[in-house]
Structure formats: structure tokens, C-alpha cells
Enzyme design. Structure first.
Site, short mmCIF file in Angstrom:
data_model
loop_
_atom_site.label_atom_id
_atom_site.label_comp_id
_atom_site.label_asym_id
_atom_site.label_seq_id
_atom_site.Cartn_x
_atom_site.Cartn_y
_atom_site.Cartn_z
N LYS A 22 0.99 -1.28 0.23
CA LYS A 22 0.07 -0.04 0.17
C LYS A 22 0.88 1.39 -0.03
CE LYS A 22 -1.60 1.51 3.99
NZ LYS A 22 -2.47 1.79 4.91
N ARG A 27 2.52 5.97 -3.29
CA ARG A 27 3.68 6.84 -3.42
C ARG A 27 4.04 6.92 -4.83
NH1 ARG A 27 4.22 5.29 1.96
NH2 ARG A 27 5.80 6.23 3.37
N GLY A 96 -4.92 7.37 4.83
CA GLY A 96 -3.93 8.23 4.91
C GLY A 96 -2.94 8.42 4.03
N ARG A 124 -8.16 11.88 12.28
CA ARG A 124 -6.81 11.41 12.22
C ARG A 124 -5.85 12.64 11.91
NH1 ARG A 124 -6.09 6.50 8.32
NH2 ARG A 124 -3.84 6.51 9.34
N SER A 198 9.00 5.77 12.89
CA SER A 198 8.73 4.85 11.35
C SER A 198 9.68 5.38 10.52
CB SER A 198 7.29 5.18 11.11
OG SER A 198 6.29 4.94 12.32
N ASP A 314 3.16 -1.16 12.04
CA ASP A 314 1.75 -2.10 11.59
C ASP A 314 2.26 -3.36 11.70
OD1 ASP A 314 0.72 0.21 10.64
OD2 ASP A 314 1.26 0.23 8.45
N ASN A 337 1.93 5.90 18.15
CA ASN A 337 1.09 6.25 16.68
C ASN A 337 0.32 5.23 16.39
OD1 ASN A 337 3.06 4.14 15.63
ND2 ASN A 337 3.44 5.58 13.92
N LYS A 412 -9.32 -2.83 2.52
CA LYS A 412 -8.59 -1.59 2.50
C LYS A 412 -7.02 -1.87 2.04
CE LYS A 412 -6.69 2.03 5.86
NZ LYS A 412 -6.98 3.15 4.97
#
Length: 426
Positions: A22, A27, A96, A124, A198, A314, A337, A412
Site C-alpha cells: 500500500k 507513493r 492516510g 486523524r 517509523s 504496522d 502512533n 482496505k
């Protein structure tokens, strides 16, 4: 409400080709749009978040062609900022990875752009990114609550200069700023306030920018320099790696109930930090084997770990449910986060782990999990969060099985997840 019952699985074995990342997919779509030339993206993720990005790009006049299975995209770059003579309203769901980069990219050109999303998107934060864009002359107005979508951009271009951006909430803010910096009116120097979270996700961004011909000078993740005069140029073809976060569920499955599980599409050569999830499994006792574009996980007796997992936020969620099959108390630290993701993942994870009998200590930025002697079955709420649904599929490895509420929330990032998961069962 739809429910999915997962009956107990005694053993897993097999090979899974992981769908596209994702993070890389969205990107790469934006960079391909800003670049000169046509880019063919292969192994593009076919999921909700990518569809929101593609729909927005089409609305903004970008031309692309998708294969029948939506995993190959041939996109004609505009080689310039996005402009619109008419006011545009873009609906971005809860994506996001579309909201943050598009917010930055749409300040570069000319036009009025309103960005909205699902109710959770309005909770968010985006304020740190908007503050940074305003330092470079952007005109951004919040429509409801300060610091959160929805928002309107009155775009007139982005100035050169020094800019400070907070790094302690989300790396997506810095990612968005980095990707648009080459199209500002001159050199951009970015200074990070606080500790950058991250960091591996920033490495993904910089690596992709380099593929499209733009160099970023990274000073120990404290400052970043982007020189003017670097335009994005299509590399022709971009192969989207498999999603390393999605790989985590299958690697954990192999560690808990293998057999042997091989995931292809990610490996030693991956630019994604979440492949380091396999290192955590190894610390827990799993037998891990690496190839350039694959990882193999074999079952073993697992033991608890106590680790800072800020670099794999994640994939760290998968450790929380894998901990139910490890001896001792597992501590997952420095993960504040989690609270600003698709749901408040710290609170959600603690609530659902307790349902199956775990003893859980939920802190401000950590979670500690002591497994029950024997997990018990429960109806797991997923909070419209794809990762909650996928993480709790691990409870199929308990003797009691598990029921997942709203399993389709995996659309998603991984619409076919439960079919792929079932295919491993022996």
C-alpha cells in the site's frame, strides 16, 4: 453485521505471493503523476486505499489505464504540478496514504481543492503537515476542527526555504513534504522537530524518489535537503514490492503452526522496514530463512520478547496476537502512533486481547500481553480496521477458533486475505 467463523487450524504449509505494498503503491502513483513520461506500475495493490488515490487522480485530469485485475497501471505523467480551473472536492475514505501526500501535492499548482473522507479521517491528525506547508507559503483552511480534515487548499505554488516539521506522530507528514519539495520554487531544507517515528517508511519514500530521478540528502534523519531544479522523470517501469506488513500474518502463521510458510514478493532486497518483523519472530524462536525476494518461516516453540517496535508499527500488531502463543509476557514499546491509525489500535488491541483471556497492560505508548493458559473463543470487533481483522485470524491456531466481525474491512489493503489464509490450512 457480517461475521466470519474461523475453525481451529492444526497446521499450516504453503507459499503465498504477497499483494503489492500500500505504501509503495500510493507513493508511486503520485510520483508517476508528477513525472515526465509514462510509467507502468506492476503488482499495484488492488484495494480501497489505492482506489481512492486513483479516483482522485482521474478527477484531477490524470490519464491512466488499468489491467483487468487492477494490478498493472500505465499512467501518463503530467511533468508538472496538478492544476484545476474548477474547484474540486476529493473524497479519500480513510486512506492516510492518499490524504497526506495529496494535501501536500495540491499546494504546488493552482486551484481550489477540498479534501474530505470518512468520519474516522476527521479524527486523524494532519496539522503537523499543514503547519509545515504554511511555512512554505501554502494557503490551507480547516473546515471543521483545527489540525484535522476536511480542509481546503487554495493553491498558488510552494516557496523555497527552511521548514520545520514535527516527526513524533507520523512519518507520513514528512513523506508528503519530501515528495513535493523538488517542485517548490527553490531549495528546500527540512528540519525535524522531536524524534522521527517509523524511519523505515522515510527510506521507502527516498528510494522511490531516487527511482524517479530526485536525490534527497538525509542528515541522520534530523535534516533533509532537496535541491531545486530536480524534476521527476519516469523510470519507465516500477515493480511494486509485496506488502511487508501483509506478509507478517503468514510469517507469524508459519512460526505458530508450521510447517513451513514461504512468502514471495518481499525479502532481503526489500526497501520496506516491516520485513524486520521476521527478525522479531526469530528472536521469539521461529526458524527464519531469507532470500532476495522471499522469506520462509518455520514453526518452533515461541517465547516472549520485550522490544521497541517503533520502526515496524504496522507489523508490530501481529506480534500482539502471536504473543498469545509465546511463553511469558511480551512487551511492545514505543508505539504511540498506533493511537492515530485507522482506529486507536492500542485501545482496540487491549480490549480484544482481553476477550480471549489475555492479561493486558495498555500504556500511553506500549502494550504488555500475558497469554492465558488456553485462549478462549470470542466475537472479535474489528473497528473498521483491516489490521485488527487480520491480526486476530491468528486465533484460528488456538483450539477454540475465533469469530471475526466485519471481516470485509480487509478490503482496505488485502481484499482476498481470508481466502489466502484458508489456503494455508492443512
Amino acid at each position: 453485521m457480517k461475521q466470519l467463523r474461523l475453525e481451529p487450524i492444526n497446521k499450516v504449509q504453503g507459499t503465498i505471493n504477497i499483494p503489492g505494498s500500500k505504501s509503495i503503491s500510493n507513493r508511486a502513483l503520485l510520483l508517476a503523476t508528477l513525472a515526465k513520461g509514462t510509467t507502468t506500475l506492476t503488482n499495484l495493490l488492488d484495494s480501497d486505499d489505492i482506489r481512492y488515490m486513483l479516483a482522485s487522480l482521474k478527477q484531477l485530469g490524470v490519464n491512466y489505464r488499468l489491467s483487468n485485475d487492477n494490478t498493472v497501471c500505465e499512467l501518463e505523467g503530467i511533468g508538472a504540478p496538478l492544476n484545476s480551473e474548477q474547484a474540486q472536492t476529493l473524497f479519500l475514505g480513510n486512506a492516510g496514504t492518499a490524504m497526506r501526500p495529496l494535501c501536500a501535492a495540491l499546494t504546488l499548482g493552482h486551484g481550489e481543492f477540498t479534501l474530505t473522507g470518512e468520519p474516522r479521517m476527521e479524527e486523524r491528525p494532519i496539522g503537523d503537515l499543514v503547519d509545515a506547508l504554511r511555512q512554505l507559503g501554502a494557503n490551507v483552511t480547516y473546515l471543521k476542527n483545527d489540525g484535522f480534515p476536511p480542509l481546503t487548499i487554495n493553491a498558488t505554488g510552494l516557496d523555497a526555504g527552511e521548514v520545520e516539521i514535527a516527526g513524533d506522530l507520523s512519518s507520513q507528514f514528512l513523506t508528503a513534504l519530501l515528495m513535493v519539495a523538488p517542485l517548490a520554487t527553490g531549495d528546500v531544507n527540512i528540519k525535524i522537530k522531536g524524534e522521527l517515528v517509523s524511519k523505515p517508511y522515510i527510506d521507502i519514500t527516498i528510494a522511490l524518489m531516487a527511482q524517479f530521478g530526485v536525490q534527497v540528502v538525509n542528515h541522520s534523519y534530523e535534516r533533509f535537503e532537496i535541491k531545486a531544479g530536480q524534476g521527476y522523470v519516469s523510470p519507465g517501469k516500477v515493480l511494486v514490492e509485496g506488502d511487508a506488513s501483509s506478509a507478517s500474518y503468514f510469517l507469524a502463521a508459519g512460526a505458530i503452526k508450521g510447517g513451513e510458510v514461504k512468502v514471495t514478493g518481499v525479502g532481503r532486497m526489500s526497501i520496506q522496514g516491516d520485513v524486520k518483523f521476521a527478525d522479531v519472530l526469530e528472536k521469539m524462536g521461529a526458524d527464519i530463512e531469507w532470500g532476495d525476494d522471499y522469506i520462509i518461516s518455520r514453526g518452533s516453540t515461541l517465547k516472549a520478547v520485550d522490544l521497541d517496535m517503533n520502526h515496524i508499527p504496522d507489523a508490530a500488531m501481529t506480534i500482539a496476537t502471536a504473543a498469545l502463543f509465546a511463553t511469558g509476557t511480551t512487551h511492545i514499546r514505543n508505539i504511540y502512533n498506533w493511537r492515530i491509525k485507522e482506529t486507536d489500535r492500542l485501545a482496540a488491541m487491549a480490549t480484544e486481547l482481553r476477550k480471549v483471556g489475555a492479561i493486558v497492560d495498555e500504556g500511553h505508548d506500549y502494550i504488555s500481553i500475558t497469554p492465558p493458559t488456553k485462549p478462549h473463543t470470542a466475537d472479535i470487533d474489528t473497528y473498521n480496521d483491516h489490521r485488527m481483522a487480520m491480526c486476530f485470524s491468528m486465533l484460528a491456531f488456538a483450539d477454540c477458533g475465533i469469530t471475526i466481525n466485519d471481516p470485509d474491512c480487509t478490503s482496505k489493503t488485502f481484499p482476498d486475505y481470508f481466502n489466502q489464509f484458508a489456503a494455508l490450512a492443512q
